[in-house]
Design a protein around this motif. Structure first.
Motif, PDB file in Angstrom:
ATOM      1  N   ALA A  44     -10.028   8.481  56.816  1.00  0.00           N
ATOM      2  CA  ALA A  44      -8.960   7.472  56.742  1.00  0.00           C
ATOM      3  C   ALA A  44      -8.763   6.923  55.335  1.00  0.00           C
ATOM      4  O   ALA A  44      -7.679   6.466  54.977  1.00  0.00           O
ATOM      5  N   SER A  45      -9.804   6.954  54.502  1.00  0.00           N
ATOM      6  CA  SER A  45      -9.688   6.443  53.136  1.00  0.00           C
ATOM      7  C   SER A  45      -9.262   7.536  52.157  1.00  0.00           C
ATOM      8  O   SER A  45      -9.181   7.300  50.959  1.00  0.00           O
ATOM      9  N   GLY A  46      -9.075   8.769  52.654  1.00  0.00           N
ATOM     10  CA  GLY A  46      -8.668   9.870  51.778  1.00  0.00           C
ATOM     11  C   GLY A  46      -9.830  10.632  51.161  1.00  0.00           C
ATOM     12  O   GLY A  46      -9.641  11.475  50.282  1.00  0.00           O
TER      13      GLY A  46
ATOM     14  N   SER B 194     -14.864  -0.845  57.720  1.00  0.00           N
ATOM     15  CA  SER B 194     -13.887   0.176  58.128  1.00  0.00           C
ATOM     16  C   SER B 194     -13.471   0.988  56.912  1.00  0.00           C
ATOM     17  O   SER B 194     -13.778   0.633  55.764  1.00  0.00           O
ATOM     18  N   ARG B 195     -12.804   2.098  57.182  1.00  0.00           N
ATOM     19  CA  ARG B 195     -12.185   2.882  56.105  1.00  0.00           C
ATOM     20  C   ARG B 195     -10.677   2.781  56.250  1.00  0.00           C
ATOM     21  O   ARG B 195     -10.161   2.505  57.328  1.00  0.00           O
ATOM     22  N   GLY B 196      -9.951   3.033  55.155  1.00  0.00           N
ATOM     23  CA  GLY B 196      -8.489   2.968  55.186  1.00  0.00           C
ATOM     24  C   GLY B 196      -8.012   1.525  55.313  1.00  0.00           C
ATOM     25  O   GLY B 196      -8.802   0.578  55.215  1.00  0.00           O
TER      26      GLY B 196
ATOM     27  N   CYS C  56     -16.764  -3.076  53.078  1.00  0.00           N
ATOM     28  CA  CYS C  56     -15.938  -1.896  53.389  1.00  0.00           C
ATOM     29  C   CYS C  56     -16.722  -0.607  53.120  1.00  0.00           C
ATOM     30  O   CYS C  56     -17.705  -0.607  52.389  1.00  0.00           O
ATOM     31  N   GLY C  57     -16.240   0.498  53.705  1.00  0.00           N
ATOM     32  CA  GLY C  57     -16.863   1.812  53.480  1.00  0.00           C
ATOM     33  C   GLY C  57     -18.060   2.033  54.389  1.00  0.00           C
ATOM     34  O   GLY C  57     -18.230   1.339  55.399  1.00  0.00           O
ATOM     35  N   GLY C  58     -18.906   3.021  54.025  1.00  0.00           N
ATOM     36  CA  GLY C  58     -20.051   3.394  54.876  1.00  0.00           C
ATOM     37  C   GLY C  58     -21.183   2.387  54.818  1.00  0.00           C
ATOM     38  O   GLY C  58     -21.213   1.504  53.959  1.00  0.00           O
TER      39      GLY C  58
HETATM   40  P1  ATP Z   1     -18.636   4.833  50.589  1.00  0.00           P
HETATM   41  O1  ATP Z   1     -17.923   6.018  49.999  1.00  0.00           O
HETATM   42  O2  ATP Z   1     -19.932   4.524  49.915  1.00  0.00           O
HETATM   43  O3  ATP Z   1     -18.741   4.882  52.072  1.00  0.00           O
HETATM   44  P2  ATP Z   1     -16.244   3.469  49.798  1.00  0.00           P
HETATM   45  O4  ATP Z   1     -15.974   2.068  49.396  1.00  0.00           O
HETATM   46  O5  ATP Z   1     -15.950   4.500  48.739  1.00  0.00           O
HETATM   47  O6  ATP Z   1     -17.740   3.526  50.313  1.00  0.00           O
HETATM   48  P3  ATP Z   1     -13.950   4.260  51.340  1.00  0.00           P
HETATM   49  O7  ATP Z   1     -13.808   4.462  52.812  1.00  0.00           O
HETATM   50  O8  ATP Z   1     -13.569   5.377  50.436  1.00  0.00           O
HETATM   51  O9  ATP Z   1     -15.443   3.809  51.132  1.00  0.00           O
HETATM   52  O10 ATP Z   1     -13.064   2.986  50.905  1.00  0.00           O
HETATM   53  C1  ATP Z   1     -13.260   1.700  51.464  1.00  0.00           C
HETATM   54  C2  ATP Z   1     -11.999   0.900  51.462  1.00  0.00           C
HETATM   55  O11 ATP Z   1     -11.378   0.925  50.188  1.00  0.00           O
HETATM   56  C3  ATP Z   1     -10.970   1.430  52.460  1.00  0.00           C
HETATM   57  O12 ATP Z   1     -10.492   0.333  53.201  1.00  0.00           O
HETATM   58  C4  ATP Z   1      -9.905   2.067  51.608  1.00  0.00           C
HETATM   59  O13 ATP Z   1      -8.602   1.919  52.164  1.00  0.00           O
HETATM   60  C5  ATP Z   1     -10.014   1.321  50.295  1.00  0.00           C
HETATM   61  N1  ATP Z   1      -9.655   2.198  49.168  1.00  0.00           N
HETATM   62  C6  ATP Z   1     -10.174   3.404  48.901  1.00  0.00           C
HETATM   63  N2  ATP Z   1      -9.627   3.949  47.783  1.00  0.00           N
HETATM   64  C7  ATP Z   1      -8.722   3.033  47.339  1.00  0.00           C
HETATM   65  C8  ATP Z   1      -7.808   2.974  46.230  1.00  0.00           C
HETATM   66  N3  ATP Z   1      -7.732   3.969  45.344  1.00  0.00           N
HETATM   67  N4  ATP Z   1      -7.041   1.870  46.096  1.00  0.00           N
HETATM   68  C9  ATP Z   1      -7.113   0.855  46.984  1.00  0.00           C
HETATM   69  N5  ATP Z   1      -7.937   0.853  48.038  1.00  0.00           N
HETATM   70  C10 ATP Z   1      -8.744   1.902  48.231  1.00  0.00           C
END
Ligand code: ATP
Ligand code: MG
Length: 485
Positions: free
Chosen positions: A344-346, A169-171, A105-107
């Protein structure tokens, strides 16, 4: 925090009649037997493995811990310790009953495919597990997409490719739906590769699994190209990113060296922390100035960036600036009159500081100073994220994946893996999501960078800087009575 247990461990000081409290603390990771006490255990199948036959004695004792602090000053507490990662003599999963899954998940970040490959190969070669599912498209893939069966054969070559074969994906994190799906599919080991958001999601999954009393191990493998994950020494993909950044910096240098008054700007990753920009600058020797989110800067007046650019152009005829994407965000927001956007992930969406700085420097020198300059702006960020990991990251990814596999097989859950003072450890997920690592301006590494580039520290403009610097830096500056602030 509920997941952690800490205890103090008094020891008897040598040659002393006093028992002293040495301040030893253990931040332990949960184990399946915490909520399923009657689980049977099995001898580790590595007992039978040829590779491990010669190192059988090096099964990691569950009592072994890794110290967070490597330098302990006299009379100061020994501090926090974590469980050492590695194969245990006894495991809590019978290999035949394991149904594992992997999600990303994420970037993007170099090395994700290597981690996937090594989890699959580790589970299969070391533990004889052959039921491994790839969840496609991030968290929402648990309930809305297909899965793919992963075998050592299907993942054989993937480490040579960038990106993630499972896609991301995000979110879309819905804890209940995800855990329902884990239950429905009969999955009992979940490997989650992703950044801070993903690890928070992993913690939520672990808690729900515990609440439902399921025999499911949840293991997180922290991913961030920015190297801003707390506690662990370094995140995977970071070395590769620094190495690839050299090519962009070099290109900028070649360009500006070949023209009159050449100014090169290279934007690198680093939303909240400037580790890539800082280490890429230190590695390159072609960079005249490095700007990161942690070190506020200003453009005009004494000790400002314009003054420094002019000075370098007069001395050398060219200069290169490396800029982390999170630097100077407040200036860009002001100039564009924008309100914070979210993905999408906030996560807060960043504005392009590279374009902003390019325009500001052009305007200043062309319009105000009437000094013609040749400005080249290079943004290699997506090219860097997309490449496969280099040799050292490949080795590192292998260690991370194997540690995660050993941990899950041994019944640990709700943990992330990573090296702490170069020893791999199991760290409670909450510990790595509650804070982020940032470059400290009071650390030696930033001082080394300033010494290497000889750039301004931007500490001259007292009022402006006092508002922006963190308390610790201000205290150090006050203590040293730096007159200019
Ligand atoms: P990066 O920031 O390095 O790209 P990341 O894991 O921080 O990676 P995000 O897009 O923020 O990337 O989150 C990835 C996934 O985690 C998403 O599907 C998002 O819905 C979920 N997620 C993010 N924050 C939370 C949270 N507080 N609780 C549950 N799920 C979360
Ligand atoms: Mg994130």
């Amino acid at each position: 925090k509920q997941l952690l247990w800490r205890h103090n461990h008094p020891i008897r000081a040598q040659n002393s009649n006093h028992t002293i409290d040495d301040g030893f603390e253990l931040e332990d990771v949960p184990h399946l037997t915490n909520f399923l006490p009657d689980l049977p255990s099995y001898p580790n199948p590595l007992h039978r493995s040829q590779a491990y036959a010669i190192v059988k004695k090096t099964f990691v004792s569950p009592e072994d811990v890794v110290a967070h602090k490597i330098v302990v000053q006299k009379n100061s507490p020994r501090g926090v310790h974590f469980r050492r990662a590695g194969p245990r003599e006894r495991v809590y999963f019978n290999s035949e009953e394991v149904r594992a899954c992997i999600v990303t998940c994420g970037g993007l970040c170099p090395g994700i495919n290597t981690v996937i490959r090594e989890i699959v190969c580790g589970l299969n070669y070391m533990y004889g597990v052959d039921d491994i599912l790839g969840i496609e498209g991030g968290y929402r893939g648990f309930y809305s997409k297909n899965t793919m069966q992963l075998t050592p054969k299907t993942v054989n070559d993937i480490h040579k490719r960038g990106g993630t074969i499972l896609r991301t994906s995000r979110g879309g994190h819905d804890t209940n739906k995800i855990v329902d799906n884990i239950q429905d599919r009969g999955i009992n080991q979940v490997y989650i590769i992703g950044g801070d958001g993903t690890q928070k999601g992993a913690a939520a999954i672990y808690k729900e699994v515990e609440k439902r009393g399921l025999k499911v191990a949840v293991a997180g493998i922290p991913k961030t190209i920015d190297n801003d994950i707390a506690v662990i020494d370094k995140s995977f993909g970071f070395d590769t990113a620094v190495e690839e950044a050299q090519r962009a910096i070099n290109a900028a240098h070649v360009e500006v060296e070949s023209v009159e008054n050449g100014v090169g700007i290279v934007k690198l990753m680093g939303r909240y922390s400037g580790f890539i920009a800082m280490i890429a600058t230190l590695a390159s020797r072609d960079v005249d100035c490095c700007l990161i989110p942690e070190s506020p800067f200003y453009l005009e007046g004494q000790g400002g960036l314009f003054e420094f650019v002019e000075q370098r152009l007069k001395e050398n005829g060219h200069m290169v600036i490396v800029l982390a994407e999170g630097a100077g965000q407040e200036y860009v927001a002001q100039s564009m009159h924008v309100v914070d956007g979210k993905d999408a992930s906030g996560n807060r969406l960043l504005l392009d500081v590279g374009l902003w700085l390019t325009q500001k420097i052009k305007d200043h020198f062309m319009e105000v100073q009437k000094m013609p300059i040749n400005l080249k702006y290079i943004d290699p960020t997506y090219m860097i994220r997309a490449i496969p990991s280099n040799a050292s990251d490949n080795v590192y990814c292998t260690l991370l994946a194997q540690s995660a596999v050993h941990g899950a097989m041994a019944g640990y859950t709700g943990f992330t893996v990573g090296p702490v003072n170069s020893r791999h450890a199991y760290i409670p997920i909450a510990r790595v999501t509650e804070t982020q690592n940032i470059v400290k301006l009071t650390d030696r590494m930033w001082a080394r960078l300033l010494a290497s580039t000889n750039q301004p520290s931007f500490l001259h403009n007292s009022e402006m800087m006092k508002e922006k610097l963190d308390r610790e830096t201000l205290d150090v500056i006050n203590e040293m009575k730096i007159n200019s602030i």
